[in-house]
Design a protein around this motif. Structure first.
Motif, PDB file in Angstrom:
ATOM      1  N   MET A  72       6.978  22.902 -19.349  1.00 51.35           N
ATOM      2  CA  MET A  72       6.268  23.514 -20.479  1.00 51.35           C
ATOM      3  C   MET A  72       6.050  25.002 -20.239  1.00 51.35           C
ATOM      4  SD  MET A  72       3.592  20.411 -21.407  1.00 51.35           S
ATOM      5  CE  MET A  72       2.436  21.504 -22.158  1.00 51.35           C
ATOM      6  N   ALA A  73       5.696  25.366 -19.019  1.00 44.46           N
ATOM      7  CA  ALA A  73       5.490  26.788 -18.707  1.00 44.46           C
ATOM      8  C   ALA A  73       6.797  27.554 -18.842  1.00 44.46           C
ATOM      9  CB  ALA A  73       4.922  26.924 -17.294  1.00 44.46           C
ATOM     10  N   TRP A  74       7.877  26.973 -18.381  1.00 46.48           N
ATOM     11  CA  TRP A  74       9.175  27.632 -18.486  1.00 46.48           C
ATOM     12  C   TRP A  74       9.574  27.782 -19.953  1.00 46.48           C
ATOM     13  CZ3 TRP A  74      13.871  25.893 -20.431  1.00 46.48           C
ATOM     14  CH2 TRP A  74      14.960  26.736 -20.191  1.00 46.48           C
ATOM     15  N   GLN A  75       9.384  26.703 -20.717  1.00 46.14           N
ATOM     16  CA  GLN A  75       9.723  26.740 -22.147  1.00 46.14           C
ATOM     17  C   GLN A  75       8.899  27.804 -22.851  1.00 46.14           C
ATOM     18  OE1 GLN A  75      12.184  24.759 -23.314  1.00 46.14           O
ATOM     19  NE2 GLN A  75      12.049  25.830 -25.275  1.00 46.14           N
ATOM     20  N   CYS A  76       7.648  27.902 -22.490  1.00 49.06           N
ATOM     21  CA  CYS A  76       6.770  28.883 -23.080  1.00 49.06           C
ATOM     22  C   CYS A  76       7.254  30.292 -22.766  1.00 49.06           C
ATOM     23  CB  CYS A  76       5.353  28.671 -22.555  1.00 49.06           C
ATOM     24  SG  CYS A  76       4.144  29.800 -23.232  1.00 49.06           S
ATOM     25  N   GLU A  77       7.612  30.530 -21.533  1.00 44.92           N
ATOM     26  CA  GLU A  77       8.113  31.845 -21.116  1.00 44.92           C
ATOM     27  C   GLU A  77       9.454  32.143 -21.779  1.00 44.92           C
ATOM     28  OE1 GLU A  77       6.865  34.355 -19.254  1.00 44.92           O
ATOM     29  OE2 GLU A  77       5.000  33.239 -19.186  1.00 44.92           O
TER      30      GLU A  77
ATOM     31  N   ARG B  73       0.838  -1.202   0.000  1.00 42.60           N
ATOM     32  CA  ARG B  73       0.000   0.000   0.000  1.00 42.60           C
ATOM     33  C   ARG B  73       0.870   1.248   0.000  1.00 42.60           C
ATOM     34  NH1 ARG B  73      -3.376  -3.200   3.432  1.00 42.60           N
ATOM     35  NH2 ARG B  73      -2.309  -2.424   5.268  1.00 42.60           N
ATOM     36  N   GLY B  74       1.970   1.216   0.768  1.00 51.41           N
ATOM     37  CA  GLY B  74       2.887   2.358   0.810  1.00 51.41           C
ATOM     38  C   GLY B  74       3.534   2.591  -0.544  1.00 51.41           C
ATOM     39  N   ASN B  75       3.936   1.505  -1.207  1.00 57.10           N
ATOM     40  CA  ASN B  75       4.549   1.624  -2.537  1.00 57.10           C
ATOM     41  C   ASN B  75       3.567   2.217  -3.541  1.00 57.10           C
ATOM     42  OD1 ASN B  75       7.027   0.675  -1.762  1.00 57.10           O
ATOM     43  ND2 ASN B  75       6.644  -1.423  -2.417  1.00 57.10           N
ATOM     44  N   GLU B  76       2.308   1.780  -3.474  1.00 58.10           N
ATOM     45  CA  GLU B  76       1.304   2.332  -4.383  1.00 58.10           C
ATOM     46  C   GLU B  76       1.144   3.834  -4.156  1.00 58.10           C
ATOM     47  OE1 GLU B  76      -2.297   0.119  -3.805  1.00 58.10           O
ATOM     48  OE2 GLU B  76      -1.391  -1.763  -4.452  1.00 58.10           O
ATOM     49  N   ALA B  77       1.126   4.255  -2.891  1.00 57.97           N
ATOM     50  CA  ALA B  77       0.982   5.674  -2.586  1.00 57.97           C
ATOM     51  C   ALA B  77       2.183   6.462  -3.108  1.00 57.97           C
ATOM     52  CB  ALA B  77       0.828   5.873  -1.073  1.00 57.97           C
ATOM     53  N   TYR B  78       3.385   5.904  -2.937  1.00 54.70           N
ATOM     54  CA  TYR B  78       4.586   6.584  -3.435  1.00 54.70           C
ATOM     55  C   TYR B  78       4.584   6.657  -4.959  1.00 54.70           C
ATOM     56  CZ  TYR B  78       6.661   6.654   1.207  1.00 54.70           C
ATOM     57  OH  TYR B  78       6.907   6.893   2.522  1.00 54.70           O
ATOM     58  N   GLU B  79       4.158   5.586  -5.611  1.00 52.07           N
ATOM     59  CA  GLU B  79       4.097   5.599  -7.075  1.00 52.07           C
ATOM     60  C   GLU B  79       3.117   6.651  -7.576  1.00 52.07           C
ATOM     61  OE1 GLU B  79       3.284   1.594  -8.323  1.00 52.07           O
ATOM     62  OE2 GLU B  79       5.246   0.864  -7.646  1.00 52.07           O
ATOM     63  N   LYS B  80       1.974   6.786  -6.908  1.00 58.24           N
ATOM     64  CA  LYS B  80       1.014   7.822  -7.287  1.00 58.24           C
ATOM     65  C   LYS B  80       1.614   9.212  -7.084  1.00 58.24           C
ATOM     66  CE  LYS B  80      -3.174   5.180  -6.390  1.00 58.24           C
ATOM     67  NZ  LYS B  80      -4.350   5.039  -5.524  1.00 58.24           N
ATOM     68  N   ARG B  81       2.312   9.377  -5.977  1.00 57.63           N
ATOM     69  CA  ARG B  81       2.944  10.672  -5.695  1.00 57.63           C
ATOM     70  C   ARG B  81       4.021  10.978  -6.736  1.00 57.63           C
ATOM     71  NH1 ARG B  81       2.727  15.632  -4.628  1.00 57.63           N
ATOM     72  NH2 ARG B  81       4.388  16.470  -3.354  1.00 57.63           N
ATOM     73  N   ILE B  82       4.802   9.976  -7.119  1.00 53.43           N
ATOM     74  CA  ILE B  82       5.847  10.166  -8.137  1.00 53.43           C
ATOM     75  C   ILE B  82       5.216  10.567  -9.464  1.00 53.43           C
ATOM     76  CG2 ILE B  82       7.545   8.922  -9.551  1.00 53.43           C
ATOM     77  CD1 ILE B  82       8.320   7.404  -6.954  1.00 53.43           C
ATOM     78  N   GLU B  83       4.119   9.897  -9.842  1.00 53.60           N
ATOM     79  CA  GLU B  83       3.427  10.252 -11.082  1.00 53.60           C
ATOM     80  C   GLU B  83       2.927  11.694 -11.014  1.00 53.60           C
ATOM     81  OE1 GLU B  83       3.147   8.658 -14.011  1.00 53.60           O
ATOM     82  OE2 GLU B  83       4.541   7.222 -13.105  1.00 53.60           O
ATOM     83  N   GLY B  84       2.391  12.081  -9.855  1.00 51.71           N
ATOM     84  CA  GLY B  84       1.934  13.453  -9.677  1.00 51.71           C
ATOM     85  C   GLY B  84       3.079  14.446  -9.810  1.00 51.71           C
ATOM     86  N   LEU B  85       4.234  14.109  -9.235  1.00 49.20           N
ATOM     87  CA  LEU B  85       5.404  14.990  -9.336  1.00 49.20           C
ATOM     88  C   LEU B  85       5.904  15.067 -10.776  1.00 49.20           C
ATOM     89  CD1 LEU B  85       7.347  14.029  -6.098  1.00 49.20           C
ATOM     90  CD2 LEU B  85       6.167  16.180  -6.554  1.00 49.20           C
ATOM     91  N   LYS B  86       5.848  13.957 -11.507  1.00 46.15           N
ATOM     92  CA  LYS B  86       6.264  13.963 -12.914  1.00 46.15           C
ATOM     93  C   LYS B  86       5.341  14.876 -13.725  1.00 46.15           C
ATOM     94  CE  LYS B  86       8.374   9.382 -13.245  1.00 46.15           C
ATOM     95  NZ  LYS B  86       8.233   8.029 -13.834  1.00 46.15           N
ATOM     96  N   ASP B  87       4.042  14.769 -13.485  1.00 44.01           N
ATOM     97  CA  ASP B  87       3.091  15.620 -14.192  1.00 44.01           C
ATOM     98  C   ASP B  87       3.339  17.092 -13.872  1.00 44.01           C
ATOM     99  OD1 ASP B  87       1.920  13.369 -15.276  1.00 44.01           O
ATOM    100  OD2 ASP B  87       0.227  13.330 -13.870  1.00 44.01           O
ATOM    101  N   GLU B  88       3.560  17.370 -12.596  1.00 42.53           N
ATOM    102  CA  GLU B  88       3.827  18.745 -12.178  1.00 42.53           C
ATOM    103  C   GLU B  88       5.122  19.266 -12.798  1.00 42.53           C
ATOM    104  OE1 GLU B  88       4.536  21.142  -7.994  1.00 42.53           O
ATOM    105  OE2 GLU B  88       3.399  19.259  -7.964  1.00 42.53           O
ATOM    106  N   THR B  89       6.142  18.412 -12.849  1.00 40.05           N
ATOM    107  CA  THR B  89       7.421  18.801 -13.455  1.00 40.05           C
ATOM    108  C   THR B  89       7.243  19.073 -14.944  1.00 40.05           C
ATOM    109  OG1 THR B  89       8.600  17.456 -11.848  1.00 40.05           O
ATOM    110  CG2 THR B  89       9.807  18.073 -13.814  1.00 40.05           C
ATOM    111  N   ASN B  90       6.501  18.203 -15.632  1.00 36.04           N
ATOM    112  CA  ASN B  90       6.232  18.417 -17.056  1.00 36.04           C
ATOM    113  C   ASN B  90       5.488  19.732 -17.275  1.00 36.04           C
ATOM    114  OD1 ASN B  90       7.493  16.054 -17.828  1.00 36.04           O
ATOM    115  ND2 ASN B  90       5.592  14.865 -17.838  1.00 36.04           N
ATOM    116  N   HIS B  91       4.513  20.014 -16.431  1.00 41.73           N
ATOM    117  CA  HIS B  91       3.762  21.259 -16.550  1.00 41.73           C
ATOM    118  C   HIS B  91       4.674  22.472 -16.341  1.00 41.73           C
ATOM    119  CE1 HIS B  91       0.462  24.054 -16.306  1.00 41.73           C
ATOM    120  NE2 HIS B  91       0.908  24.468 -15.129  1.00 41.73           N
ATOM    121  N   LEU B  92       5.525  22.415 -15.321  1.00 40.67           N
ATOM    122  CA  LEU B  92       6.454  23.524 -15.057  1.00 40.67           C
ATOM    123  C   LEU B  92       7.452  23.681 -16.194  1.00 40.67           C
ATOM    124  CD1 LEU B  92       7.140  23.022 -11.246  1.00 40.67           C
ATOM    125  CD2 LEU B  92       5.824  24.868 -12.316  1.00 40.67           C
TER     126      LEU B  92
END
Length: 125
Positions: free
Chosen positions: A113-118, A92-111
């Motif tokens: 793209m925003a930086w590239q755009c700027e 269960r802990g690993n699943e939670a960490y994997e979800k958090r990692i995916e969330g961080l990857k999405d956030e990093t990709n968004h940032l």
């Protein structure tokens, strides 16, 4: 857990209790025999009583060893059950960490793209 597994566990628990009872009863009976046989009687029966004491002593030791073996099995079962629950908890802990990692990857990709755009000045202002 399904009904068959519960029946098997229940049956194993009953068998374990019976084995413990049998070993404890054997220890008590043999200890009682040792006490009874240790009373000093006439010398004519001493060799016979000595043999009976040896038999009762050996039976007492055998019952004690059986009970100790059962205790060892119980400890092992408890440790294995705890291990299974720990593995579930880690899963269960690993699943939670994997979800958090995916969330961080999405956030990093968004940032990124925003930086590239700027940086490229392509963003609508």
């Amino acid at each position: 857990m399904n009904e068959t597994a519960e029946n098997v566990l229940s049956s194993r628990a009953v068998d374990f209790k019976r084995a413990c009872d049998r070993s404890a009863r054997g220890m008590a009976e043999n200890f009682g025999s040792l006490i009874r046989l240790s009373k000093i009687t006439d010398g004519a029966h001493m060799s016979n009583e000595g043999l009976q004491i040896e038999v009762a002593s050996a039976s007492l030791v055998s019952s004690a060893e059986s009970l100790l073996r059962l205790i060892g099995e119980l400890k092992l079962t408890i440790m294995l059950q705890n291990n299974e629950s720990l593995e579930e908890e880690f899963g269960r802990g690993n699943e939670a960490y994997e979800k958090r990692i995916e969330g961080l990857k999405d956030e990093t990709n968004h940032l990124e793209m925003a930086w590239q755009c700027e940086y490229d000045g392509l963003c609508d202002q």
